[in-house]
Design a protein around this motif. Structure first.
Motif, PDB file in Angstrom:
ATOM      1  N   UNK A   1       7.062   0.614  11.064  1.00 32.50           N
ATOM      2  CA  UNK A   1       6.325   0.159   9.886  1.00 32.50           C
ATOM      3  C   UNK A   1       6.133  -1.351   9.926  1.00 32.50           C
ATOM      4  N   UNK A   2       7.183  -2.066  10.283  1.00 28.77           N
ATOM      5  CA  UNK A   2       7.085  -3.522  10.335  1.00 28.77           C
ATOM      6  C   UNK A   2       6.141  -3.983  11.448  1.00 28.77           C
ATOM      7  N   UNK A   3       6.179  -3.298  12.571  1.00 29.91           N
ATOM      8  CA  UNK A   3       5.277  -3.654  13.674  1.00 29.91           C
ATOM      9  C   UNK A   3       3.827  -3.434  13.270  1.00 29.91           C
ATOM     10  N   UNK A   4       3.548  -2.306  12.614  1.00 28.77           N
ATOM     11  CA  UNK A   4       2.183  -2.011  12.186  1.00 28.77           C
ATOM     12  C   UNK A   4       1.698  -3.015  11.146  1.00 28.77           C
ATOM     13  N   UNK A   5       2.616  -3.467  10.294  1.00 29.86           N
ATOM     14  CA  UNK A   5       2.243  -4.417   9.241  1.00 29.86           C
ATOM     15  C   UNK A   5       2.039  -5.825   9.774  1.00 29.86           C
ATOM     16  N   UNK A   6       2.468  -6.069  11.009  1.00 29.71           N
ATOM     17  CA  UNK A   6       2.398  -7.419  11.569  1.00 29.71           C
ATOM     18  C   UNK A   6       0.993  -7.946  11.744  1.00 29.71           C
ATOM     19  N   UNK A   7       0.000  -7.054  11.793  1.00 34.29           N
ATOM     20  CA  UNK A   7      -1.375  -7.505  11.967  1.00 34.29           C
ATOM     21  C   UNK A   7      -1.987  -8.097  10.716  1.00 34.29           C
ATOM     22  N   UNK A   8      -1.324  -7.930   9.570  1.00 36.68           N
ATOM     23  CA  UNK A   8      -1.808  -8.524   8.329  1.00 36.68           C
ATOM     24  C   UNK A   8      -2.964  -7.787   7.670  1.00 36.68           C
ATOM     25  N   UNK A   9      -3.265  -6.587   8.132  1.00 30.79           N
ATOM     26  CA  UNK A   9      -4.373  -5.828   7.553  1.00 30.79           C
ATOM     27  C   UNK A   9      -3.890  -4.655   6.714  1.00 30.79           C
ATOM     28  N   UNK A  10      -2.619  -4.655   6.380  1.00 27.64           N
ATOM     29  CA  UNK A  10      -2.053  -3.534   5.665  1.00 27.64           C
ATOM     30  C   UNK A  10      -1.794  -2.382   6.623  1.00 27.64           C
ATOM     31  N   UNK A  11      -1.290  -1.290   6.091  1.00 25.82           N
ATOM     32  CA  UNK A  11      -0.964  -0.112   6.895  1.00 25.82           C
ATOM     33  C   UNK A  11      -1.428   1.128   6.137  1.00 25.82           C
ATOM     34  N   UNK A  12      -1.987   2.095   6.872  1.00 26.89           N
ATOM     35  CA  UNK A  12      -2.347   3.387   6.288  1.00 26.89           C
ATOM     36  C   UNK A  12      -1.328   4.407   6.772  1.00 26.89           C
ATOM     37  N   UNK A  13      -0.417   4.779   5.889  1.00 30.57           N
ATOM     38  CA  UNK A  13       0.551   5.830   6.193  1.00 30.57           C
ATOM     39  C   UNK A  13      -0.081   7.174   5.873  1.00 30.57           C
ATOM     40  N   UNK A  14       0.060   8.130   6.772  1.00 37.92           N
ATOM     41  CA  UNK A  14      -0.447   9.474   6.502  1.00 37.92           C
ATOM     42  C   UNK A  14       0.690  10.471   6.655  1.00 37.92           C
ATOM     43  N   UNK A  15       0.667  11.496   5.807  1.00 34.99           N
ATOM     44  CA  UNK A  15       1.816  12.406   5.716  1.00 34.99           C
ATOM     45  C   UNK A  15       1.365  13.792   5.283  1.00 34.99           C
ATOM     46  N   UNK A  16       2.192  14.801   5.488  1.00 34.55           N
ATOM     47  CA  UNK A  16       1.944  16.135   4.924  1.00 34.55           C
ATOM     48  C   UNK A  16       2.554  16.257   3.533  1.00 34.55           C
ATOM     49  N   UNK A  17       2.211  17.326   2.830  1.00 33.27           N
ATOM     50  CA  UNK A  17       2.854  17.642   1.552  1.00 33.27           C
ATOM     51  C   UNK A  17       4.228  18.233   1.853  1.00 33.27           C
ATOM     52  N   UNK A  18       5.123  17.393   2.253  1.00 30.85           N
ATOM     53  CA  UNK A  18       6.428  17.836   2.715  1.00 30.85           C
ATOM     54  C   UNK A  18       7.517  16.974   2.091  1.00 30.85           C
ATOM     55  N   UNK A  19       8.513  17.632   1.489  1.00 30.96           N
ATOM     56  CA  UNK A  19       9.636  16.897   0.917  1.00 30.96           C
ATOM     57  C   UNK A  19       9.272  16.157  -0.364  1.00 30.96           C
ATOM     58  N   UNK A  20      10.204  15.376  -0.883  1.00 33.85           N
ATOM     59  CA  UNK A  20      10.005  14.661  -2.156  1.00 33.85           C
ATOM     60  C   UNK A  20       9.235  13.355  -1.970  1.00 33.85           C
TER      61      UNK A  20
END
Length: 279
Positions: free
Chosen positions: A95-114
């Motif tokens: 997460x920190x590596x992806x955020x290093x570019x300064x353009x934000x991060x798009x996290x994608x996930x399934x309807x899984x867990x809380x």
């Protein structure tokens, strides 16, 4: 009105009842729902069949979902310290590596867990999150749910007007989290998913191509010890010639791996392989 009263009452009860007792009541409600909704049972069975789990009981899906609803309602009375003690983050370096570019991060996930708890936890430890929330048939319930999320810094936007808000959030260097295993708009694409084809969203890919924000897989689940684990994987890095559908399928491969690891916490109650459901 009835739905709103039930949720408000539930939130009041979880403030005063021990967590174990509140979850016991929720489990009883889940069993009633399981018994009385054959169409939903058929849909969950179809999903399990697609995972190759033809002989596995589907009731744990309903039971675990009741836990997520209980914990979501507990957001109204939970402290930051309690939140941090019940959750753990794996893959923070991704997460920190992806955020290093300064353009934000798009996290994608399934309807899984809380996922509501996972989102609140990530905001608590310093990752501002924006998401899209499906509106409840009751406007008062929609406002109630939104208030619970926003009290923890998890900002939600309605599906009909989210695009511009998400672009602006990424421009501020904030993160966006989107659930991509169910399609609630008319702009999905037919994609390979669990050895078949389903109409699923591609908005996360379009948003990434438009803003340059990286696509990062994530999921969350209840561990056997009762803690909630939030997992972040390595960013998807498509080639220059990859199209929207191809990138979306790469994302779905990550989503599938999460679902196969925790099928009893995959809360997909619709028939994903046709429009509508039997619910």
């Amino acid at each position: 009105m009835v739905s709103y009263a039930l949720y408000v009452t539930g939130a009041a009860l979880v403030r005063v009842l021990p967590r174990r007792f509140a979850k016991g009541i929720a489990a009883a409600i889940a069993f009633t729902f399981f018994v009385t909704r054959p169409g939903v049972r058929r849909n969950v069975r179809r999903n399990f069949d697609a995972l190759g789990l033809k002989t596995k009981s589907i009731f744990p899906v309903f039971h675990n979902f009741s836990h997520t609803v209980t914990d979501f309602l507990r957001l109204s009375c939970m402290s930051r310290e309690q939140m941090k003690s019940m959750c753990v983050l794996t893959g923070r370096e991704h997460l920190d590596e992806a955020a290093g570019g300064g353009r934000g991060v798009i996290l994608f996930a399934p309807h899984l867990g809380p996922w509501e708890i996972a989102g609140a936890y990530l905001t608590t430890i310093g990752y501002p999150l924006n998401t899209v929330a499906l509106e409840h048939p009751s406007t008062r319930v929609t406002r109630f749910f939104s208030g619970l999320r926003r009290a923890w810094g998890l900002v939600d936007y309605p599906l009909r007007s989210c695009a511009g808000e998400l672009v602006r959030a990424l421009a501020r260097g904030e993160h966006v989290v989107l659930l991509v295993d169910r399609n609630f708009s008319r702009r999905g694409a037919r994609l390979a998913f669990l050895e078949a084809e389903a109409v699923l969203p591609v908005g996360h890919v379009v948003l990434s191509l438009r803003t340059g924000a990286p696509l990062v897989p994530c999921c969350c689940f209840y561990r056997p010890d009762g803690k909630i684990e939030v997992v972040v994987g390595e960013a998807i890095r498509p080639g220059e010639n990859h199209g929207i559908s191809e990138i979306a399928c790469s994302c779905l491969e990550r989503v599938e791996s999460f679902i196969r690891a925790h099928p009893e916490q995959w809360f997909a109650f619709d028939n994903l392989w046709q429009e509508g459901s039997d619910a």
